[in-house]
Design a protein around this motif. Structure first.
Motif, mmCIF file in Angstrom:
data_model
loop_
_atom_site.group_PDB
_atom_site.id
_atom_site.type_symbol
_atom_site.label_atom_id
_atom_site.label_comp_id
_atom_site.label_asym_id
_atom_site.label_seq_id
_atom_site.Cartn_x
_atom_site.Cartn_y
_atom_site.Cartn_z
ATOM 1 N N LEU A 143 0.850 -1.189 0.000
ATOM 2 C CA LEU A 143 0.000 0.000 0.000
ATOM 3 C C LEU A 143 0.885 1.238 0.000
ATOM 4 N N VAL A 144 0.600 2.158 -0.895
ATOM 5 C CA VAL A 144 1.344 3.425 -0.906
ATOM 6 C C VAL A 144 0.404 4.532 -0.444
ATOM 7 N N ASN A 145 0.977 5.660 -0.065
ATOM 8 C CA ASN A 145 0.165 6.754 0.458
ATOM 9 C C ASN A 145 -0.640 7.456 -0.626
ATOM 10 N N ASN A 146 0.033 7.797 -1.707
ATOM 11 C CA ASN A 146 -0.606 8.686 -2.689
ATOM 12 C C ASN A 146 -0.167 8.338 -4.113
ATOM 13 N N MET A 147 -0.720 9.046 -5.075
ATOM 14 C CA MET A 147 -0.481 8.737 -6.487
ATOM 15 C C MET A 147 0.966 9.009 -6.922
ATOM 16 N N HIS A 148 1.652 9.911 -6.225
ATOM 17 C CA HIS A 148 3.056 10.164 -6.594
ATOM 18 C C HIS A 148 3.904 8.949 -6.240
ATOM 19 N N GLU A 149 3.627 8.397 -5.033
ATOM 20 C CA GLU A 149 4.339 7.176 -4.646
ATOM 21 C C GLU A 149 3.969 6.030 -5.593
ATOM 22 N N ALA A 150 2.715 6.033 -6.038
ATOM 23 C CA ALA A 150 2.269 4.992 -6.967
ATOM 24 C C ALA A 150 3.105 5.027 -8.251
#
Lengths: 194, 459
Positions: A143-150
């Motif tokens: 699980l990542v925090n946000n779309m940038h990490e995605a």
């Protein structure tokens, strides 16, 4: 002069002086204390179901208890022996009677409850869209925090087709009344395994 | 879109005849605006995100030439056929030629405002090609012989009872059933058959990535994917301004798009199309249709940053109360009012005046387009070119004289206060366009100048 040459010439003539790209590292994008809690809260809000499991046998039990027409369940996961494996060679049109499709997601995004799936996981691109109910296996650590990490995670990886899926297919086109199951799955269940 | 030359005030008057409906339309859109606010406030870095998106788009416009070349090269390497269309006509001909090559006369299409802009459906109908719009809202307006009144919510002007009646007529649903759940299920069955039998699917494009040659299509219904994955040929139509530099920039835009549009954290599907399926052909049509001209208009090129979220529609006090058809343009609302005059300044000369210049559109725009400034600048440009609405121009000339002569202004003000008090029918009559849909306030006894003269020594 071809249209391509005409368009490119006009663009070159009319585009303003070069402006630099911003650095995405300066965004300080949102972080969550508990990414799983955030992910499940958002996914439930947008019509999805989250089920925590300890082993993959629980997936079989869950889908058998919650959906009918077990003969029309398919999966791309080798760890679900009781569910029919998807025949990769099948013409996508033959998937129209699939009741439940169970696939793996590479990761989930806490800020919006979406999961990332590529054609490697779905085998046939139409599968997660044409099935009546979609079930996805996700590892809690992914699980990542946000779309940038995605997108940092996706990086320069190769895929032919990839999709963020966030909940069941839906529409609110009739007087803004939310209806689940527009053209695609009527439900989406994410099995989260520790 | 109607081909008449009717202007925004006349068309708004038609919409405004039914006051209850106007209130309903207004409240529905405001509710969506409020959902947008909640979604935006859930992201602490929202303003920085807008700044970043705006800066990326500024970079795109300043380097569009190279990005287009890079995108084409990568898309071709991915096995996609890339076409270039200078205008709407060429775009439509390219689509038609692909259909002819594949001997296809029935197709499905998911939402694409570009194909609306190009008049593709009408063009194909004239060439005996049947197009089924598969977005539920678009299918509804298509069955009704209309066009979308809103770029994200195509049938926002339709009531469920009317949709029930429409479906009864076209899809054989029981008369009088207006339940959204039931009607959506009926449309699902109706459209599934089309997805399964059509060989060519057209989609729009939300973002196209120069670095990788892939393009992203966002939907909630899944209709773009159902169409594209079940067809032998996928045609994606895009304006040249949809390019973004790198894959990682999608993170910025996907965070902004649906939060701004409907208040959702992300659309149900954000599909990244890179290579065609083994047995499939994929085409991309890059369309100019006036965009390079707009790029050259220094004051107006910012409008090309638009990501078509329609947040400016939902917040606009004029749009909410005048309805999408009052704009008589493919793209209505504030953004349509700054895009349309570029395509046809004479036809759309009324649109930059269809605004209060309150600036709310600019405040909600996720890519920070200065929409209300551009509306103001278009008014000047249109007046300079001699296309401004005649009534407004005449009134402005009177005002200009009055404002430049203080004595005249004072006498005029006195006279106006006297008229409003004693002869209100001179103002609140149907010959005065300002009075439409407005209530006349009571006139103050004195002007501000008189009040100030009386009171300035009392401090």
């Amino acid at each position: 002069m071809s249209s391509k040459e005409k368009i490119l010439a006009a663009v070159k003539l009319n585009q303003p002086a070069l402006q630099q790209l911003p650095d995405l590292g300066n965004l300080n994008a949102i972080q969550y204390e508990d990414t799983f809690l955030q992910f499940s809260t958002v996914l439930k809000t947008i019509g999805g179901t989250v089920v925590e499991i300890k082993n993959t046998d629980e997936i079989i039990e869950y889908v058998k208890n919650n959906f009918s027409n077990v003969q029309n369940f398919v999966t791309t996961l080798p760890e679900l022996p009781e569910i029919k494996m998807l025949d990769e060679k099948l013409d996508a049109h033959f998937l129209e009677n699939i009741e439940v499709a169970i696939i793996r997601a590479l990761f989930g995004v806490a800020e919006n409850g979406s999961v990332w799936v590529t054609d490697e996981e779905m085998k046939i691109r139409a599968l997660p869209f044409i099935c009546q109910h979609l079930a996805v296996l996700l590892h809690k650590k992914d699980l990542v925090n946000n779309m940038h990490e995605a997108y940092n995670l996706i990086g320069a990886k190769q895929y032919d087709f990839g999709v963020f899926i966030a909940g069941p297919s839906k529409t609110a086109d009739i007087e803004q009344s939310l209806v689940l199951g527009a053209h695609g799955p009527k439900t989406m269940t994410v099995f989260v395994i520790a | 879109m109607s081909s008449t030359n009717a202007k925004h005030p006349e068309l708004s008057a038609i919409f405004n005849k039914d006051e209850a409906r106007v209130d309903w339309h207004d409240e529905t859109l405001w509710w969506i605006r409020q959902k947008r606010d909640k979604a935006a406030w859930s992201v602490p870095e929202w303003e920085e995100l807008r700044n970043t998106a705006s800066a990326i788009k500024n970079n795109v416009l300043s380097n569009l030439h190279n990005y287009l070349i890079e995108f084409e090269k990568n898309a071709i390497a991915n096995g996609v056929t890339v076409h270039w269309a200078a205008d709407a006509k060429e775009h439509n001909e390219i689509v038609h030629a692909i259909l002819q090559q594949n001997k296809v006369s029935q197709i499905v299409k998911s939402k694409s405002m570009l194909t609306e802009e190009c008049g593709l459906n009408d063009y194909l109908a004239k060439n005996n090609v049947e197009v089924i719009d598969t977005d539920l809202g678009e299918r509804i307006v298509q069955l009704a012989g209309e066009h979308p009144s809103h770029i994200v919510l195509p049938c926002i002007h339709w009531k469920k009872e009317e949709i029930g009646e429409l479906f009864h007529k076209h899809l054989n649903t029981p008369k009088g059933n207006a339940d959204p759940q039931f009607l959506t299920a009926a449309a699902r069955i109706h459209l599934r058959e089309k997805f399964l039998t059509r060989k060519v699917a057209i989609t729009g494009v939300n973002f196209a990535v120069a670095e990788t040659g892939e393009f992203v299509v966002s939907t909630n219904e899944g209709n773009a994917d159902m169409g594209a994955h079940l067809a032998d040929v996928h045609i994606a139509c895009m304006g040249i301004e949809k390019i973004i530099p790198q894959r990682k920039h999608l993170g910025v835009f996907l965070r902004l798009l649906s939060r701004s549009a409907t208040g959702q954290p992300i659309t149900t599907y954000s599909s990244h199309f890179k290579k065609p399926n083994a047995h499939q052909a994929m085409h991309i049509i890059l369309v100019d249709n006036g965009r390079t001209v707009q790029l050259g208009r220094e004051s107006f090129r910012n409008s090309l940053k638009c990501i078509r979220c329609a947040a400016c529609f939902n917040t606009c006090p004029v749009y909410r109360r005048s309805g999408g058809f009052s704009y008589n343009a493919v793209i209505a609302g504030p953004i349509g009012s700054i895009l349309s005059p570029n395509l046809d300044m004479k036809k759309h000369a009324d649109l930059p005046f269809a605004s209060t210049l309150c600036g709310s559109c600019t405040n909600v725009c996720p890519v920070k387009i200065d929409i209300h400034n551009q509306l103001y600048l278009w008014r000047q440009e249109i007046t300079k070119q001699g296309y401004s609405p005649k009534m407004k121009t005449a009134a402005m000339k009177v005002m200009a004289v009055a404002l430049s002569k203080p004595a005249l202004f004072t006498i005029g003000g006195k006279a106006a206060r006297w008229v409003v008090k004693h002869l209100p029918f001179l103002v609140n009559n149907r010959l005065n366009p300002w009075y439409k849909q407005r209530d006349l306030p009571t006139a103050p006894k004195q002007s501000f100048t008189e009040w100030y003269k009386q009171n300035r020594h009392e401090q």
